[in-house]
Design an enzyme around this catalytic site. Structure first.
Site, PDB file in Angstrom:
ATOM      1  N   HIS A   1      -4.492   1.247 -11.571  1.00  0.00           N
ATOM      2  CA  HIS A   1      -5.157   2.475 -11.114  1.00  0.00           C
ATOM      3  C   HIS A   1      -6.663   2.252 -10.965  1.00  0.00           C
ATOM      4  CE1 HIS A   1      -1.427   4.057 -12.947  1.00  0.00           C
ATOM      5  NE2 HIS A   1      -1.530   5.037 -12.077  1.00  0.00           N
TER       6      HIS A   1
ATOM      7  N   GLU B   1       5.054   3.663   0.321  1.00  0.00           N
ATOM      8  CA  GLU B   1       3.822   3.402   1.069  1.00  0.00           C
ATOM      9  C   GLU B   1       4.123   2.721   2.399  1.00  0.00           C
ATOM     10  OE1 GLU B   1       4.340   2.709  -2.105  1.00  0.00           O
ATOM     11  OE2 GLU B   1       3.000   4.109  -3.115  1.00  0.00           O
TER      12      GLU B   1
END
Lengths: 365, 325
Positions: free
Chosen positions: B129, B60
């Site tokens: 998540h 990321e």
């Protein structure tokens, strides 16, 4: 003449050096630089050194809050700057790149105005000293967080590649930066994309006080290139011509689409990490003195003298000329006056949003 | 108009913008042949190829950092972070580099990029998540933050974000990706402004304010209240930086009772900022203290996935409290 084939081999055991300590040319090929170019390099070395001294002086006078001295790094930096195409290639520098920025075209007045936070700073007084940038010159504005500019350099390089511009991006950083996760993330992405980017490490063996052996177990920084599928070179960064010739070859390679390269230059920081540091706590004075005897300015001056291109009169003339130029730039930077308070609320976004308008109003009224 | 889910709308909007402006590129993990793990970039690779739909390494920091470099060099990247829970390796890039580039360069450089990220819970994903990290971004000067709840708003706001010269964190409520289909305007110029809350239900008894994933539960609460004879005025903020203070303060001034709903953890959450603004600007028009209905100050749990979310029952309890104050 320079050979057509590759002059330098990657993953070299001994740092690449072309000028001996006595100033003798020891390169395995003939010099192809004319006297003006050689004198131009020396000029840039001297400008960098004298700017560095001036910034420290201004710091002691209280006109500058902080300085990250770069004396000792000039050879590596000026060699790099002269191998790049000014106005075409991009620099993603770090805060110890005084000579690099000036040799790449940053006006002296801009560097001084940034350090003193006056209106002549195109960065509008937003950061502490030693954090320059210039859109006109393709110099990405420096940020303090170590290695955070390396992935942006890769992104710019990917853009250069997909747009086919033939440009090259260079990210410079110290060896401490190579411990950051973002360094690895960036080199890995560059390798996968074959992006036209050069990673230029100025290994001065100390990240503030933490020495090389506490920074990494690797024999060299250049060795890290292996894992990312790119060549790595180790260069004597106290030798401006070694830096120049290696970077010239590397940049040509990168420009021709052969993918990224990591170059490690071995330099030494003559001063403390910053004006807030006391390096006598962690570096023996004998070590500092030994490195100062390898001063890149001295070595290159000896070289020029041996080539019959330099003498004491030329030295005195150059130093006087550079000091006068720096003096004028300092006066101009100072005369621009302090940054106005209301500038604080500009440039957060393209337009001033209502909440910032309100906060500006609260402060000023 | 075409009937689409939110996730279909995202892919179609990206397609429209890439067709219009060749500077627009997409990058992220699995955005290429896979079309994104949620299919938010479906078919883009086939249409635009590997130079404009760039499969990145699993990093990321590399994705966001490279997006910034691309933006500085003249592209308009749209980066995908696979789950907002995974933005944190790239958080330094967002906070230290992206958000501050315009400011620290005195306006010389700008960062026209979008970082898209599915957020929110209710998908049995556990804390890695399911989180709602919007407060981190709102608290970072220099980032705009958008969090739509409908397919049409997603189209209009994503277009605005891509055309924006400032960096935008574009949060997408993943449990609503396929929950609703609606007619979405096909007009390739259809765009929506920031800081313009949508009135999802007109009412006079209580103001319900929410955004993003929690809009679904807030609307259910509005329906349930209607059955009880309570008329709720429901506002969907749609963007958090900037946000529509005017619509909020007008509704609060008119009705005097307000419940703020967000599934993000309570302490330091964005709805606390709304409550503070209401307290500063509209205290004398309040008939009851503003009440927050939020996620809890625990990591997002797995087994109690549904109980963690501010569902209609918890919202109704809060409404009762402000009505009976």
């Amino acid at each position: 003449m320079i050979r057509d084939s590759q002059l330098f081999q990657p993953f070299n055991d001994e740092p690449i050096s072309l000028i001996g300590e006595t100033g003798a040319w020891e390169g395995p090929f003939d010099l192809d630089l004319d006297p003006a170019a050689l004198r131009g390099m020396y000029h840039d070395l001297v400008v960098g050194r004298l700017m560095d001294e001036r910034l420290s002086r201004l710091q002691r006078q209280g006109k500058v809050s902080f300085v990250a001295p770069s004396a000792g790094h000039e050879g590596a930096q000026v060699g790099l700057a002269h191998a790049l195409e000014r106005g075409r290639d991009w620099l993603f520098p770090y805060y110890r790149d005084t000579s690099l920025l000036l040799a790449f075209g940053l006006p002296q007045v801009e560097m001084l105005a940034q350090a003193m936070a006056t209106r002549a700073d195109p960065n509008r007084g937003r950061q502490m000293p030693s954090h320059n940038g210039s859109k006109d010159l393709n110099i990405f504005t420096i940020a303090s967080p170590i290695a955070s500019h390396v992935a942006p350099a890769v992104g710019a390089a990917i853009s250069m590649k997909v747009q086919g511009t033939g440009q090259v991006a260079v990210a410079s950083f110290g060896e401490g930066a190579t411990s950051e996760g973002d360094f690895h993330a960036a080199l890995n992405f560059a390798g996968a994309q074959g992006a036209p980017v050069v990673f230029f490490c100025e290994n001065n063996r100390y990240a503030i006080s933490v020495d090389y052996n506490h920074q990494t177990g690797a024999d060299s920084i250049a060795a890290k290139a292996h894992a990312y599928g790119m060549p790595g070179y180790t260069v004597d960064g106290m030798d401006v011509l070694a830096s120049y010739y290696v970077m010239r070859e590397v940049i040509e390679r990168v420009r021709n689409g052969l993918g990224p390269v990591l170059v490690e230059t071995l330099v030494y920081r003559f001063g403390p990490h910053s004006s807030a540091d006391d390096d006598s706590r962690y570096r023996p004075r004998e070590e500092v003195e030994a490195w100062k005897r390898r001063d890149p300015l001295l070595r290159f001056r000896r070289f020029l003298e041996k080539q019959g291109l330099w003498d004491d009169a030329a030295e005195a003339h150059l130093r006087a000329e550079v000091e006068a130029s720096l003096q004028a730039a300092t006066a101009e930077a100072e005369a621009a006056g302090p940054i106005p308070v209301e500038w604080m609320f500009d440039d957060v976004f393209a337009q001033r949003l209502p909440h910032l308008e309100e906060q500006r109003h609260d402060l000023l009224d | 108009m075409t009937v689409q889910t939110m996730v279909q709308t995202i892919a179609r909007t990206l397609d429209q913008e890439m067709a219009r402006d060749e500077r627009v590129v997409v990058l992220g993990q699995d955005v290429g042949k896979r079309g994104g793990v949620f299919l938010a970039t479906e078919k883009l690779f086939d249409t635009y190829g590997p130079d404009r739909v760039i499969d990145s390494p699993l990093s990321e920091a590399a994705i966001i950092g490279a997006a910034l470099g691309m933006a500085v060099h003249g592209l308009r990247p749209v980066a995908e972070i696979q789950f907002s829970d995974y933005v944190f390796p790239g958080f330094d890039q967002l906070v230290s580099q992206v958000a501050k580039l315009r400011y620290r360069s005195g306006g010389q450089f700008e960062a026209p990029l979008v970082v898209r990220m599915p957020a929110g819970g209710g998908v049995k994903g556990g804390h890695h998540h399911s989180q709602s990290p919007e407060a981190h971004f709102v608290h970072t000067a220099g980032l705009k933050v958008v969090y739509p709840s409908t397919p049409s708003d997603t189209r209009g706001l994503l277009r605005t974000a891509i055309r924006d010269d400032d960096p935008v964190v574009f949060m997408e409520p993943k449990r609503l990706y396929r929950a609703v289909k609606e007619d979405v305007p096909d007009d390739p110029e259809f765009a929506l402004p920031y800081a313009q809350a949508a009135v999802r239900r007109e009412g006079d008894d209580v103001v319900l304010i929410s955004y993003g994933a929690s809009m679904a539960e807030t609307l259910k609460a509005g329906d349930a209240l209607a059955e009880q004879g309570v008329s709720a005025h429901v506002l969907d903020l749609r963007s958090l930086m900037p946000w529509d203070t005017t619509a909020v303060l007008e509704a609060v001034a008119r009705i005097g009772r307000v419940v703020l709903v967000s599934e993000a953890p309570r302490t330091g959450g964005f709805v606390s900022e709304i409550a503070a603004t209401i307290a500063e600007e509209a205290l004398d028009q309040l008939l009851a203290p503003p009440v927050r209905v939020t996620g809890f100050d625990t990591p997002y749990p797995y087994a109690q996935d549904r109980e963690y979310l501010p569902g209609p029952n918890r919202i109704l309890k809060a409404v009762k409290r402000v009505l009976e104050y």
